[in-house]
Write a protein that holds these residues in place. Structure first.
Motif, PDB file in Angstrom:
ATOM      1  N   ASP A   1       0.849  -1.199   0.000  1.00 40.68           N
ATOM      2  CA  ASP A   1       0.000   0.000   0.000  1.00 40.68           C
ATOM      3  C   ASP A   1       0.882   1.245   0.000  1.00 40.68           C
ATOM      4  OD1 ASP A   1      -2.477  -1.353   0.164  1.00 40.68           O
ATOM      5  OD2 ASP A   1      -2.126  -1.730   2.288  1.00 40.68           O
ATOM      6  N   PRO A   2       0.286   2.420  -0.274  1.00 40.37           N
ATOM      7  CA  PRO A   2       1.086   3.650  -0.239  1.00 40.37           C
ATOM      8  C   PRO A   2       1.712   3.901   1.135  1.00 40.37           C
ATOM      9  CG  PRO A   2      -1.102   4.067  -1.123  1.00 40.37           C
ATOM     10  CD  PRO A   2      -1.104   2.665  -0.633  1.00 40.37           C
ATOM     11  N   TYR A   3       2.785   4.695   1.141  1.00 37.73           N
ATOM     12  CA  TYR A   3       3.554   4.958   2.362  1.00 37.73           C
ATOM     13  C   TYR A   3       2.675   5.412   3.525  1.00 37.73           C
ATOM     14  CZ  TYR A   3       2.880   9.932   1.806  1.00 37.73           C
ATOM     15  OH  TYR A   3       2.281  11.150   1.731  1.00 37.73           O
ATOM     16  N   TRP A   4       1.643   6.198   3.217  1.00 34.05           N
ATOM     17  CA  TRP A   4       0.863   6.791   4.312  1.00 34.05           C
ATOM     18  C   TRP A   4       0.066   5.745   5.077  1.00 34.05           C
ATOM     19  CZ3 TRP A   4      -4.464   6.386   3.821  1.00 34.05           C
ATOM     20  CH2 TRP A   4      -4.991   6.245   2.529  1.00 34.05           C
ATOM     21  N   LYS A   5      -0.316   4.651   4.386  1.00 35.20           N
ATOM     22  CA  LYS A   5      -1.047   3.602   5.108  1.00 35.20           C
ATOM     23  C   LYS A   5      -0.100   2.898   6.067  1.00 35.20           C
ATOM     24  CE  LYS A   5      -5.003   2.511   2.254  1.00 35.20           C
ATOM     25  NZ  LYS A   5      -5.912   1.472   1.780  1.00 35.20           N
TER      26      LYS A   5
ATOM     27  N   ALA B   1       2.611   4.088   7.420  1.00 29.68           N
ATOM     28  CA  ALA B   1       2.940   5.002   8.531  1.00 29.68           C
ATOM     29  C   ALA B   1       1.794   5.060   9.542  1.00 29.68           C
ATOM     30  CB  ALA B   1       3.247   6.393   7.987  1.00 29.68           C
ATOM     31  N   ALA B   2       0.563   5.063   9.032  1.00 23.93           N
ATOM     32  CA  ALA B   2      -0.602   5.104   9.933  1.00 23.93           C
ATOM     33  C   ALA B   2      -0.693   3.823  10.757  1.00 23.93           C
ATOM     34  CB  ALA B   2      -1.885   5.304   9.118  1.00 23.93           C
ATOM     35  N   TYR B   3      -0.513   2.686  10.084  1.00 31.86           N
ATOM     36  CA  TYR B   3      -0.547   1.410  10.820  1.00 31.86           C
ATOM     37  C   TYR B   3       0.579   1.347  11.857  1.00 31.86           C
ATOM     38  CZ  TYR B   3      -4.001  -0.677   7.625  1.00 31.86           C
ATOM     39  OH  TYR B   3      -5.151  -0.972   6.927  1.00 31.86           O
TER      40      TYR B   3
ATOM     41  N   MET C   1       1.848   3.822  13.535  1.00 30.03           N
ATOM     42  CA  MET C   1       1.425   4.622  14.697  1.00 30.03           C
ATOM     43  C   MET C   1       0.395   3.871  15.537  1.00 30.03           C
ATOM     44  SD  MET C   1       0.965   8.605  13.656  1.00 30.03           S
ATOM     45  CE  MET C   1       0.741   8.545  11.899  1.00 30.03           C
ATOM     46  N   ILE C   2      -0.558   3.234  14.846  1.00 29.23           N
ATOM     47  CA  ILE C   2      -1.607   2.492  15.571  1.00 29.23           C
ATOM     48  C   ILE C   2      -0.973   1.343  16.356  1.00 29.23           C
ATOM     49  CG2 ILE C   2      -3.665   1.027  15.253  1.00 29.23           C
ATOM     50  CD1 ILE C   2      -4.221   2.821  12.684  1.00 29.23           C
TER      51      ILE C   2
ATOM     52  N   TYR D   1       6.865   9.103  11.883  1.00 31.74           N
ATOM     53  CA  TYR D   1       5.596   9.281  12.589  1.00 31.74           C
ATOM     54  C   TYR D   1       5.493   8.470  13.883  1.00 31.74           C
ATOM     55  CZ  TYR D   1       4.067  11.808   8.479  1.00 31.74           C
ATOM     56  OH  TYR D   1       3.961  12.725   7.482  1.00 31.74           O
ATOM     57  N   THR D   2       6.576   7.826  14.282  1.00 28.00           N
ATOM     58  CA  THR D   2       6.536   7.058  15.528  1.00 28.00           C
ATOM     59  C   THR D   2       7.610   7.564  16.486  1.00 28.00           C
ATOM     60  OG1 THR D   2       7.986   5.391  14.524  1.00 28.00           O
ATOM     61  CG2 THR D   2       5.615   4.936  14.483  1.00 28.00           C
ATOM     62  N   ASN D   3       7.495   7.169  17.750  1.00 26.03           N
ATOM     63  CA  ASN D   3       8.431   7.656  18.766  1.00 26.03           C
ATOM     64  C   ASN D   3       9.182   6.566  19.516  1.00 26.03           C
ATOM     65  OD1 ASN D   3       7.583  10.440  18.459  1.00 26.03           O
ATOM     66  ND2 ASN D   3       5.679   9.774  19.427  1.00 26.03           N
TER      67      ASN D   3
ATOM     68  N   ASN E   1      -9.704  -7.173   8.929  1.00 26.42           N
ATOM     69  CA  ASN E   1      -9.534  -5.720   8.886  1.00 26.42           C
ATOM     70  C   ASN E   1      -8.302  -5.401   9.730  1.00 26.42           C
ATOM     71  OD1 ASN E   1      -9.732  -2.992  10.157  1.00 26.42           O
ATOM     72  ND2 ASN E   1     -11.506  -2.823   8.816  1.00 26.42           N
TER      73      ASN E   1
ATOM     74  N   LYS F   1      -6.711  -2.664  10.842  1.00 31.32           N
ATOM     75  CA  LYS F   1      -6.770  -1.743  11.984  1.00 31.32           C
ATOM     76  C   LYS F   1      -7.533  -2.356  13.168  1.00 31.32           C
ATOM     77  CE  LYS F   1      -8.057   2.770  13.718  1.00 31.32           C
ATOM     78  NZ  LYS F   1      -8.713   2.236  14.928  1.00 31.32           N
TER      79      LYS F   1
END
Lengths: 332, 91
Positions: free
Chosen positions: A13-17, A19-21, A23-24, A54-56, A314, A316
């Motif tokens: 998937d695109p980078y933003w997905k 990165a979002a996963y 973080m989640i 996007y993560t710490n 799913n 998420k």
């Protein structure tokens, strides 16, 4: 001791997905993020960079790369640069590579053990800031050196399945990514890795053995199995006869899956996946069933449990479910 | 559509829940074609904890409707936000 939880992402998937996963997953208590490396998907290092931004807290790495597609010096450079983005949160995951994938791009895979071992040697020397003049069986360098310094140690995880690679991984790895889900396979891996560790005087706690599983969770076990079936179909198709025999998988059924996949008939391949196959090659079911299966693997000596594809129907919702119901059971 | 108005129709104590569900819709959508700037805004909102503010939710709502209107409406229905779902259906 608490069991660490890792999660695998395939950058299809695109980078933003991704990165979002990431973080989640971090918010749900995962400690490790592994991104697969396949030429057909998005680039692993750029995907990891997006996750890093996007993560710490989460530790991340290649899950796994190989010595062939990229020169080991450049692999070390990429990992070292990621370490600047997220100091102390980066690891290298390296394995022998997949023959079929390498053949598709015309790369020959010779001497896998030497290639992995030499890549790790080169990696560690370069990360340590050495000028590396190296002559191996597979790779050589004549004074390679980085023009920048890496202040921390970067652990190396070895992707291993066969007995020799497992033994070597125990000897030279800081961690091992064992591509298996069944207790008998994990027990074998822990034993073989232990042999290697013994040879160099390492203790079990010196090496982080991770069960890199195919995983699917859902409150409805049928939905969990439905999500697992496509991944299991590919695992069965790629498994040699002795592995199928070990798990009492009917070879004719495996042939049926291989034939269907070869002609792109995915519904037929997925339809041929049996509950026995799912049980042998994945951790699948309700959170309660998954907890039981993970606990069994923990008893065998793993330090990390990696939630691999498909994660669930799913992604998420499945990550949330794992964070809420499964991870808390392994915190002590 | 006035997405900010839709967000205002949602009780503020449910913004966190709605934000989670909309992120789920967006990540689960087969259509992933959104401008990079929009994707980056969503990521920054998630990172900074501002995805459940009015501005963050307005952005999420718009992206969710564009990528997967059906699942957005289903999610709103499951969260008993039928008035918002109805507004979206009416356009």
């Amino acid at each position: 001791m608490a069991l660490k939880f890792g999660i695998e992402f395939v950058p299809k998937d695109p980078y933003w997905k991704l990165a979002a996963y990431a973080m989640i997953a971090e918010n749900q208590g995962f400690s490790n993020l592994w991104v697969t490396d396949h030429y057909g998907n998005r680039n692993v290092y750029i995907s990891l960079a997006a996750a890093a931004m996007y993560t710490n807290k989460i530790t991340f790495g290649t899950g796994v790369t190989n010595p062939w597609m990229i020169n080991p010096v450049i692999t070390a450079q990429a990992i070292a640069t990621l370490n600047e983005l997220a100091p102390g949160r980066v690891v290298l995951g390296i394995g022998a590579g997949d023959k079929t994938t390498l053949e598709a791009v015309g790369v020959e895979m010779g001497k896998p053990m030497a290639a992995v071992s030499e890549t790790i040697t080169l990696f560690r020397k370069l990360i340590a800031g050495e000028t590396v003049a190296f002559q191996g069986e597979v790779f050589k360098t004549a004074g390679a050196k980085f023009n920048f310094k890496i202040k921390n140690k970067i652990p190396v995880y070895v992707g291993a399945q066969g007995p020799k690679m497992l033994e070597m991984a125990g000897k030279i790895g800081d961690g091992i990514l064992v591509n298996a889900s069944h207790p008998s396979d994990i027990a074998f891996a822990v034993k073989m890795a232990g042999e290697g560790m013994k040879q160099v005087g390492k203790k079990p706690e010196d090496v982080d053995i991770a069960a890199y599983t195919s995983f699917s969770v859902n409150e409805d076990p049928k939905k969990a199995a439905k999500a697992a079936a496509p991944v299991v179909a590919f695992i069965v198709a790629g498994s040699p006869a002795p592995v199928l025999e070990k798990h009492n998988i009917n070879p004719a059924k495996a042939d049926e899956i291989r034939a269907a996949l070869k002609v792109g008939d995915f519904p037929k391949a997925i339809g041929a996946v049996t509950p026995d196959m799912i049980n042998a090659f994945s951790i699948c079911g309700t959170p309660e069933i998954c907890i039981e299966k993970i606990a069994a693997l923990k008893k065998l000596g793993i330090g990390q449990f990696v939630v691999g594809s498909p994660v669930g129907q799913n992604v998420k919702q499945s990550i949330d479910l794992i964070g809420q119901k499964i991870i808390p059971q392994f915190q002590n | 559509m006035d997405y900010a108005k839709f967000v205002e129709m949602v009780p503020q104590d449910k913004w966190g829940l709605l934000s989670e569900r909309l992120i789920g819709v967006i990540l689960g959508a087969k259509n992933d074609k959104i401008p990079n700037s929009v994707a980056n805004t969503i990521l920054m909102d998630m990172k900074n904890g501002t995805a459940s503010t009015k501005k963050g939710l307005t952005n999420l709502m718009e992206v969710a409707v564009v990528l997967d209107v059906e699942n957005t409406i289903i999610s709103l229905g499951e969260l008993k936000m039928l008035n918002v779902a109805a507004e979206i259906i009416q356009g």
